[in-house]
Design a protein around this motif. Structure first.
Motif, PDB file in Angstrom:
ATOM      1  N   ARG A 137       0.849  -1.194   0.000  1.00 46.07           N
ATOM      2  CA  ARG A 137       0.000   0.000   0.000  1.00 46.07           C
ATOM      3  C   ARG A 137       0.882   1.240   0.000  1.00 46.07           C
ATOM      4  O   ARG A 137       1.802   1.365   0.811  1.00 46.07           O
ATOM      5  CB  ARG A 137      -0.905   0.010   1.229  1.00 46.07           C
ATOM      6  CG  ARG A 137      -1.842   1.213   1.326  1.00 46.07           C
ATOM      7  CD  ARG A 137      -2.551   1.207   2.664  1.00 46.07           C
ATOM      8  NE  ARG A 137      -3.262  -0.042   2.871  1.00 46.07           N
ATOM      9  CZ  ARG A 137      -3.470  -0.583   4.072  1.00 46.07           C
ATOM     10  NH1 ARG A 137      -2.974  -0.008   5.149  1.00 46.07           N
ATOM     11  NH2 ARG A 137      -4.150  -1.714   4.169  1.00 46.07           N
ATOM     12  N   VAL A 138       0.608   2.144  -0.938  1.00 42.31           N
ATOM     13  CA  VAL A 138       1.382   3.376  -1.061  1.00 42.31           C
ATOM     14  C   VAL A 138       0.430   4.561  -1.099  1.00 42.31           C
ATOM     15  O   VAL A 138      -0.493   4.606  -1.931  1.00 42.31           O
ATOM     16  CB  VAL A 138       2.247   3.379  -2.345  1.00 42.31           C
ATOM     17  CG1 VAL A 138       3.024   4.683  -2.459  1.00 42.31           C
ATOM     18  CG2 VAL A 138       3.191   2.186  -2.351  1.00 42.31           C
ATOM     19  N   ARG A 139       0.606   5.485  -0.171  1.00 38.92           N
ATOM     20  CA  ARG A 139      -0.144   6.748  -0.180  1.00 38.92           C
ATOM     21  C   ARG A 139       0.851   7.893  -0.102  1.00 38.92           C
ATOM     22  O   ARG A 139       1.806   7.838   0.677  1.00 38.92           O
ATOM     23  CB  ARG A 139      -1.112   6.830   1.006  1.00 38.92           C
ATOM     24  CG  ARG A 139      -2.196   5.799   1.018  1.00 38.92           C
ATOM     25  CD  ARG A 139      -3.336   6.240   1.931  1.00 38.92           C
ATOM     26  NE  ARG A 139      -2.868   6.557   3.267  1.00 38.92           N
ATOM     27  CZ  ARG A 139      -2.873   5.709   4.285  1.00 38.92           C
ATOM     28  NH1 ARG A 139      -3.277   4.462   4.101  1.00 38.92           N
ATOM     29  NH2 ARG A 139      -2.453   6.082   5.480  1.00 38.92           N
ATOM     30  N   ILE A 173       3.960   4.129   3.320  1.00 41.53           N
ATOM     31  CA  ILE A 173       4.212   2.937   2.507  1.00 41.53           C
ATOM     32  C   ILE A 173       4.189   1.718   3.425  1.00 41.53           C
ATOM     33  O   ILE A 173       4.910   1.676   4.434  1.00 41.53           O
ATOM     34  CB  ILE A 173       5.565   3.021   1.784  1.00 41.53           C
ATOM     35  CG1 ILE A 173       5.623   4.291   0.911  1.00 41.53           C
ATOM     36  CG2 ILE A 173       5.812   1.787   0.934  1.00 41.53           C
ATOM     37  CD1 ILE A 173       6.990   4.558   0.319  1.00 41.53           C
ATOM     38  N   LEU A 174       3.357   0.758   3.098  1.00 40.10           N
ATOM     39  CA  LEU A 174       3.230  -0.451   3.915  1.00 40.10           C
ATOM     40  C   LEU A 174       3.384  -1.681   3.036  1.00 40.10           C
ATOM     41  O   LEU A 174       2.731  -1.792   1.993  1.00 40.10           O
ATOM     42  CB  LEU A 174       1.883  -0.494   4.645  1.00 40.10           C
ATOM     43  CG  LEU A 174       1.608  -1.717   5.530  1.00 40.10           C
ATOM     44  CD1 LEU A 174       0.765  -1.318   6.733  1.00 40.10           C
ATOM     45  CD2 LEU A 174       0.891  -2.835   4.753  1.00 40.10           C
ATOM     46  N   ALA A 195       5.958  -3.958   7.436  1.00 35.92           N
ATOM     47  CA  ALA A 195       7.068  -3.013   7.340  1.00 35.92           C
ATOM     48  C   ALA A 195       6.492  -1.700   6.816  1.00 35.92           C
ATOM     49  O   ALA A 195       5.784  -1.690   5.802  1.00 35.92           O
ATOM     50  CB  ALA A 195       8.148  -3.531   6.407  1.00 35.92           C
ATOM     51  N   VAL A 196       6.763  -0.590   7.519  1.00 37.25           N
ATOM     52  CA  VAL A 196       6.118   0.683   7.216  1.00 37.25           C
ATOM     53  C   VAL A 196       7.158   1.791   7.160  1.00 37.25           C
ATOM     54  O   VAL A 196       8.085   1.835   7.981  1.00 37.25           O
ATOM     55  CB  VAL A 196       5.053   1.043   8.284  1.00 37.25           C
ATOM     56  CG1 VAL A 196       4.358   2.357   7.934  1.00 37.25           C
ATOM     57  CG2 VAL A 196       4.025  -0.075   8.419  1.00 37.25           C
ATOM     58  N   ASP A 208      10.379  11.488   9.925  1.00 35.16           N
ATOM     59  CA  ASP A 208      10.442  10.213   9.214  1.00 35.16           C
ATOM     60  C   ASP A 208      10.337   9.100  10.249  1.00 35.16           C
ATOM     61  O   ASP A 208      10.938   9.199  11.339  1.00 35.16           O
ATOM     62  CB  ASP A 208      11.767  10.063   8.460  1.00 35.16           C
ATOM     63  CG  ASP A 208      11.820  10.924   7.220  1.00 35.16           C
ATOM     64  OD1 ASP A 208      11.153  10.570   6.238  1.00 35.16           O
ATOM     65  OD2 ASP A 208      12.534  11.939   7.243  1.00 35.16           O
ATOM     66  N   ARG A 209       9.617   8.039   9.888  1.00 34.42           N
ATOM     67  CA  ARG A 209       9.573   6.878  10.776  1.00 34.42           C
ATOM     68  C   ARG A 209       9.527   5.610   9.941  1.00 34.42           C
ATOM     69  O   ARG A 209       8.726   5.495   9.015  1.00 34.42           O
ATOM     70  CB  ARG A 209       8.364   6.923  11.712  1.00 34.42           C
ATOM     71  CG  ARG A 209       8.363   5.762  12.716  1.00 34.42           C
ATOM     72  CD  ARG A 209       7.379   5.971  13.829  1.00 34.42           C
ATOM     73  NE  ARG A 209       6.012   5.888  13.379  1.00 34.42           N
ATOM     74  CZ  ARG A 209       4.950   6.089  14.163  1.00 34.42           C
ATOM     75  NH1 ARG A 209       5.138   6.438  15.428  1.00 34.42           N
ATOM     76  NH2 ARG A 209       3.728   5.989  13.690  1.00 34.42           N
ATOM     77  N   THR A 210      10.397   4.676  10.260  1.00 36.86           N
ATOM     78  CA  THR A 210      10.417   3.364   9.624  1.00 36.86           C
ATOM     79  C   THR A 210      10.248   2.318  10.716  1.00 36.86           C
ATOM     80  O   THR A 210      10.917   2.376  11.756  1.00 36.86           O
ATOM     81  CB  THR A 210      11.739   3.133   8.883  1.00 36.86           C
ATOM     82  OG1 THR A 210      11.901   4.154   7.877  1.00 36.86           O
ATOM     83  CG2 THR A 210      11.752   1.783   8.198  1.00 36.86           C
ATOM     84  N   SER A 211       9.339   1.371  10.505  1.00 36.56           N
ATOM     85  CA  SER A 211       9.043   0.398  11.556  1.00 36.56           C
ATOM     86  C   SER A 211       8.789  -0.970  10.952  1.00 36.56           C
ATOM     87  O   SER A 211       8.410  -1.105   9.782  1.00 36.56           O
ATOM     88  CB  SER A 211       7.822   0.839  12.373  1.00 36.56           C
ATOM     89  OG  SER A 211       6.692   1.046  11.537  1.00 36.56           O
ATOM     90  N   GLY A 212       9.009  -1.985  11.769  1.00 32.30           N
ATOM     91  CA  GLY A 212       8.705  -3.362  11.396  1.00 32.30           C
ATOM     92  C   GLY A 212       8.071  -4.064  12.583  1.00 32.30           C
ATOM     93  O   GLY A 212       8.584  -3.972  13.714  1.00 32.30           O
TER      94      GLY A 212
END
Length: 327
Positions: A137-139, A173-174, A195-196, A208-212
């Motif tokens: 999913r992309v927004r 982005i997921l 993963a986001v 910015d945030r990146t997570s799993g």
């Protein structure tokens, strides 16, 4: 058959029904049909009947509902074979109609605040024939208008256009995998992996945030939903001079974890929902309760603080801020 007895004024009556139960029917074999891509083992694990069980209308109905809840079938029926013929043991026929596994959705729009917006989602609902859904999913949005003449808005516009194009693009982005049926649990557990990557720009801050995350869930009991998750978050937050009110804003602190800077966190959470209402969509009585909690551990802060000696010279050592938070 039934008997009825009228009251003396014939305005009411007492009715007694007599029911003669037929012979009990037990399951001989379970026969699965129509599953070209779906595992027969998955289907057998979802239904409420096994060989030797007594067949009841509720077990047949619950089995059909359980199959449809997977989201991979257009239709599912669970019936006994030859229902008009007498017999103590009969086969149970499971007939399914598989839905198209792939889907693609797109959205495009324009808003005065967010600017040009675009959203795309691709998914595959039945990976490996085990009702595992993979999705991307992309927004995203790119601001085009900055309404208002306040100093805050003008400063935000200048800061925004000084950013590299990739930082200007706000996004979510997921990529993930999830299933409501973890193999071997007969539908008791579901699981997921996400993963986001996120980017946010507002007048008060940019982040910015990146997570799993790994998730486990259970909806085996209709009235109790349990969701547990654990994973890692990496955050990079830049505040502006107008951001002082954010430090006491609960919504911001829940999202950001820290006031400012670059950090990484191990986050574990648990959500519980109890729903004892008589109707989910239009309840007239019942109880609904929801609770959630998180355990957050700051593993390291990338903006490490140097250690100085008595003369004020750096020693070459650094201090990482490590802490725990429960809420």
């Amino acid at each position: 058959s039934f008997d009825r007895t009228f009251s003396p004024d014939r305005r009411s009556a007492k009715v007694v029904f007599r029911v003669d139960e037929g012979p009990r029917v037990t399951v001989d074999r379970i026969i699965v049909r129509g599953n070209e891509n779906t595992s027969s083992r998955l289907i057998r694990e979802r239904i409420s009947l096994e060989a030797g069980d007594v067949v009841t209308p509720s077990a047949l109905g619950d089995s059909e509902q359980s199959l449809m809840e997977l989201g991979i079938f257009d239709g599912a029926t669970v019936q006994i074979a030859a229902p008009d013929k007498l017999g103590e043991r009969k086969n149970v026929i499971v007939q399914v109609s598989e839905a198209k596994p792939q889907y693609l959705e797109g959205r495009i729009g324009m808003a005065t605040v967010e600017g040009a917006r675009l959203g795309l989602e691709y998914g595959y609902r039945n990976l490996g024939g085990w009702a595992i859904t993979g999705r991307l999913r992309v927004r995203g949005n790119l601001r085009l208008l900055f309404l208002g003449n306040s100093d805050v808005q003008r400063a935000f516009e200048r800061r925004y256009y000084d950013m590299p194009l990739l930082d200007r693009l706000e996004r979510h982005i997921l990529a993930g995998l999830d299933t409501d049926h973890f193999p071997g649990t007969r539908g008791v557990l579901g699981a997921g992996l996400d993963a986001v990557n996120e980017r946010v720009n507002v007048p008060a801050f940019s982040a910015d945030r990146t997570s799993g995350y790994v998730r486990l869930s259970s909806r085996y009991l209709k009235w109790l939903h349990v969701d547990a998750r654990t994973g890692v978050e990496l955050s990079d937050i830049t505040l502006t001079p107008v951001a002082s009110e954010l430090l006491t804003n609960p919504a911001f602190t829940r999202w950001a974890r820290i006031p400012e800077g670059s950090s990484t966190f191990w986050v574990s959470g648990l959500d519980l929902t109890v729903d004892l209402r008589d109707d989910v969509f239009n309840p007239s009585r019942g109880v609904f309760f929801s609770a959630s909690g998180e355990l957050i551990r700051s593993l390291a802060n990338f903006d490490r603080k140097p250690v100085y000696d008595d003369s004020g010279e750096p020693t070459g050592e650094y201090i990482d801020r490590v802490s725990n938070l429960v809420r």
